[in-house]
Write a protein that holds these residues in place. Structure first.
Motif, PDB file in Angstrom:
ATOM      1  N   GLU A   1     -71.229  66.428  48.055  1.00 24.81           N
ATOM      2  CA  GLU A   1     -69.998  66.727  48.806  1.00 24.81           C
ATOM      3  C   GLU A   1     -68.731  66.536  47.968  1.00 24.81           C
ATOM      4  O   GLU A   1     -67.875  67.418  47.955  1.00 24.81           O
ATOM      5  CB  GLU A   1     -69.915  65.898  50.091  1.00 24.81           C
ATOM      6  N   PRO A   2     -68.589  65.421  47.252  1.00 24.31           N
ATOM      7  CA  PRO A   2     -67.355  65.235  46.478  1.00 24.31           C
ATOM      8  C   PRO A   2     -67.212  66.204  45.298  1.00 24.31           C
ATOM      9  O   PRO A   2     -66.153  66.297  44.697  1.00 24.31           O
ATOM     10  CB  PRO A   2     -67.448  63.794  45.957  1.00 24.31           C
ATOM     11  N   ARG A   3     -68.270  66.931  44.974  1.00 25.76           N
ATOM     12  CA  ARG A   3     -68.253  67.812  43.800  1.00 25.76           C
ATOM     13  C   ARG A   3     -68.185  69.287  44.162  1.00 25.76           C
ATOM     14  O   ARG A   3     -68.312  70.148  43.310  1.00 25.76           O
ATOM     15  CB  ARG A   3     -69.486  67.520  42.949  1.00 25.76           C
ATOM     16  N   ARG A   4     -67.954  69.573  45.436  1.00 30.48           N
ATOM     17  CA  ARG A   4     -67.922  70.968  45.905  1.00 30.48           C
ATOM     18  C   ARG A   4     -66.872  71.805  45.192  1.00 30.48           C
ATOM     19  O   ARG A   4     -67.081  72.988  44.980  1.00 30.48           O
ATOM     20  CB  ARG A   4     -67.642  71.014  47.401  1.00 30.48           C
ATOM     21  N   GLY A   5     -65.761  71.226  44.852  1.00 29.84           N
ATOM     22  CA  GLY A   5     -64.682  71.973  44.219  1.00 29.84           C
ATOM     23  C   GLY A   5     -64.743  71.984  42.709  1.00 29.84           C
ATOM     24  O   GLY A   5     -63.856  72.535  42.050  1.00 29.84           O
TER      25      GLY A   5
ATOM     26  N   GLU B   1     -74.094  74.613  46.568  1.00 28.74           N
ATOM     27  CA  GLU B   1     -74.061  74.898  48.009  1.00 28.74           C
ATOM     28  C   GLU B   1     -75.476  75.110  48.553  1.00 28.74           C
ATOM     29  O   GLU B   1     -75.765  74.738  49.691  1.00 28.74           O
ATOM     30  CB  GLU B   1     -73.187  76.115  48.302  1.00 28.74           C
ATOM     31  N   HIS B   2     -76.338  75.691  47.742  1.00 28.77           N
ATOM     32  CA  HIS B   2     -77.726  75.881  48.177  1.00 28.77           C
ATOM     33  C   HIS B   2     -78.368  74.522  48.467  1.00 28.77           C
ATOM     34  O   HIS B   2     -79.011  74.341  49.510  1.00 28.77           O
ATOM     35  CB  HIS B   2     -78.522  76.641  47.110  1.00 28.77           C
ATOM     36  N   LYS B   3     -78.199  73.574  47.554  1.00 30.76           N
ATOM     37  CA  LYS B   3     -78.768  72.237  47.757  1.00 30.76           C
ATOM     38  C   LYS B   3     -78.148  71.557  48.971  1.00 30.76           C
ATOM     39  O   LYS B   3     -78.845  70.865  49.724  1.00 30.76           O
ATOM     40  CB  LYS B   3     -78.577  71.376  46.511  1.00 30.76           C
ATOM     41  N   LEU B   4     -76.840  71.736  49.161  1.00 25.96           N
ATOM     42  CA  LEU B   4     -76.211  71.185  50.364  1.00 25.96           C
ATOM     43  C   LEU B   4     -76.847  71.794  51.614  1.00 25.96           C
ATOM     44  O   LEU B   4     -77.108  71.091  52.597  1.00 25.96           O
ATOM     45  CB  LEU B   4     -74.702  71.435  50.352  1.00 25.96           C
TER      46      LEU B   4
ATOM     47  N   ASP C   1     -73.818  77.631  56.996  1.00 23.35           N
ATOM     48  CA  ASP C   1     -72.531  77.742  56.297  1.00 23.35           C
ATOM     49  C   ASP C   1     -72.707  77.545  54.784  1.00 23.35           C
ATOM     50  O   ASP C   1     -72.112  78.277  53.984  1.00 23.35           O
ATOM     51  CB  ASP C   1     -71.529  76.730  56.841  1.00 23.35           C
ATOM     52  N   CYS C   2     -73.512  76.576  54.400  1.00 24.01           N
ATOM     53  CA  CYS C   2     -73.730  76.303  52.970  1.00 24.01           C
ATOM     54  C   CYS C   2     -74.469  77.451  52.289  1.00 24.01           C
ATOM     55  O   CYS C   2     -74.098  77.853  51.174  1.00 24.01           O
ATOM     56  CB  CYS C   2     -74.508  75.004  52.792  1.00 24.01           C
ATOM     57  N   TYR C   3     -75.496  77.979  52.931  1.00 25.58           N
ATOM     58  CA  TYR C   3     -76.219  79.101  52.317  1.00 25.58           C
ATOM     59  C   TYR C   3     -75.306  80.315  52.175  1.00 25.58           C
ATOM     60  O   TYR C   3     -75.360  81.028  51.175  1.00 25.58           O
ATOM     61  CB  TYR C   3     -77.475  79.461  53.110  1.00 25.58           C
ATOM     62  N   ARG C   4     -74.447  80.542  53.152  1.00 22.93           N
ATOM     63  CA  ARG C   4     -73.507  81.671  53.044  1.00 22.93           C
ATOM     64  C   ARG C   4     -72.514  81.433  51.901  1.00 22.93           C
ATOM     65  O   ARG C   4     -72.178  82.351  51.165  1.00 22.93           O
ATOM     66  CB  ARG C   4     -72.797  81.899  54.373  1.00 22.93           C
ATOM     67  N   ARG C   5     -72.050  80.185  51.732  1.00 18.81           N
ATOM     68  CA  ARG C   5     -71.160  79.873  50.604  1.00 18.81           C
ATOM     69  C   ARG C   5     -71.897  80.035  49.276  1.00 18.81           C
ATOM     70  O   ARG C   5     -71.323  80.484  48.285  1.00 18.81           O
ATOM     71  CB  ARG C   5     -70.581  78.469  50.738  1.00 18.81           C
TER      72      ARG C   5
ATOM     73  N   LEU D   1     -81.606  80.965  54.418  1.00 18.60           N
ATOM     74  CA  LEU D   1     -80.615  81.400  55.404  1.00 18.60           C
ATOM     75  C   LEU D   1     -81.314  82.007  56.621  1.00 18.60           C
ATOM     76  O   LEU D   1     -81.001  81.662  57.765  1.00 18.60           O
ATOM     77  CB  LEU D   1     -79.644  82.408  54.791  1.00 18.60           C
ATOM     78  N   LEU D   2     -82.259  82.895  56.383  1.00 22.36           N
ATOM     79  CA  LEU D   2     -82.959  83.536  57.497  1.00 22.36           C
ATOM     80  C   LEU D   2     -83.778  82.534  58.303  1.00 22.36           C
ATOM     81  O   LEU D   2     -83.838  82.619  59.537  1.00 22.36           O
ATOM     82  CB  LEU D   2     -83.841  84.673  56.992  1.00 22.36           C
TER      83      LEU D   2
END
Length: 165
Positions: A70-74, A83-86, A101-105, A120-121
């Motif tokens: 989370e703290p490394r998203r940016g 984002e996939h791992k999130l 939301d994470c898979y879409r990102r 995602l599916l």
């Protein structure tokens, strides 16, 4: 007892050992080596933190994985895998909307991995089976698939999610 100075050779040996542990699926050993590496180099690059998140994910420690990533998203060095791992961690905690939301990102960040579309599916199916079907139909009708690996991911999801295709 006097501690020896930190050398690049020592760090390289530690890094090689932890890669060996990951390759052997020795997740606990890899986690210990990563935590030691982070003690020695607390300002480690994203790759080290990302590897720790992967090792935690493989052990089913989803909350710890989230707290690492989370703290490394940016971080500008991140890849779509962050984002996939999130998404995987949220999915492991049955937080399906957050996982979607994470898979879409991850797709927005350039994922071309079939795994991202597959997951995602599967998440959409978990939220409402009609959502997964609608997603695939939208890809077909608009001829706009989210990634190069989308159809392979859809095939994988179809094998795991009855009625998707």
């Amino acid at each position: 007892m006097k501690s020896e100075p930190l050398s690049q050779a020592r760090l390289d040996a530690l890094w090689a050992s932890l890669h060996e542990a990951v390759a052997d699926c020795a997740w606990e050993a890899a986690e210990g080596l990563l935590r030691r590496f982070l003690q020695l180099v607390p300002d480690s690059p994203l790759e080290v933190w990302d590897t720790l998140a992967y090792v935690l994910l493989m052990q089913g420690d989803y909350r710890a994985c989230l707290s690492v990533l989370e703290p490394r998203r940016g971080d500008p060095a991140r890849s779509f895998w962050l984002e996939h791992k999130l998404g995987d961690a949220h999915r492991g905690l049955n937080q399906l909307q957050a996982a979607e939301d994470c898979y879409r990102r991850s797709l927005e960040d350039g994922s071309d991995s079939p795994l991202t579309c597959r997951n995602l599916l599967q998440v959409l199916d978990g939220l409402d089976p009609a959502l997964a079907v609608l997603e695939v139909k939208t890809w077909q009708e608009t001829n706009q698939v989210p990634s190069a690996g989308a159809w392979e991911g859809a095939r994988q999801a179809a094998a795991l999610v009855p009625g998707l295709m």
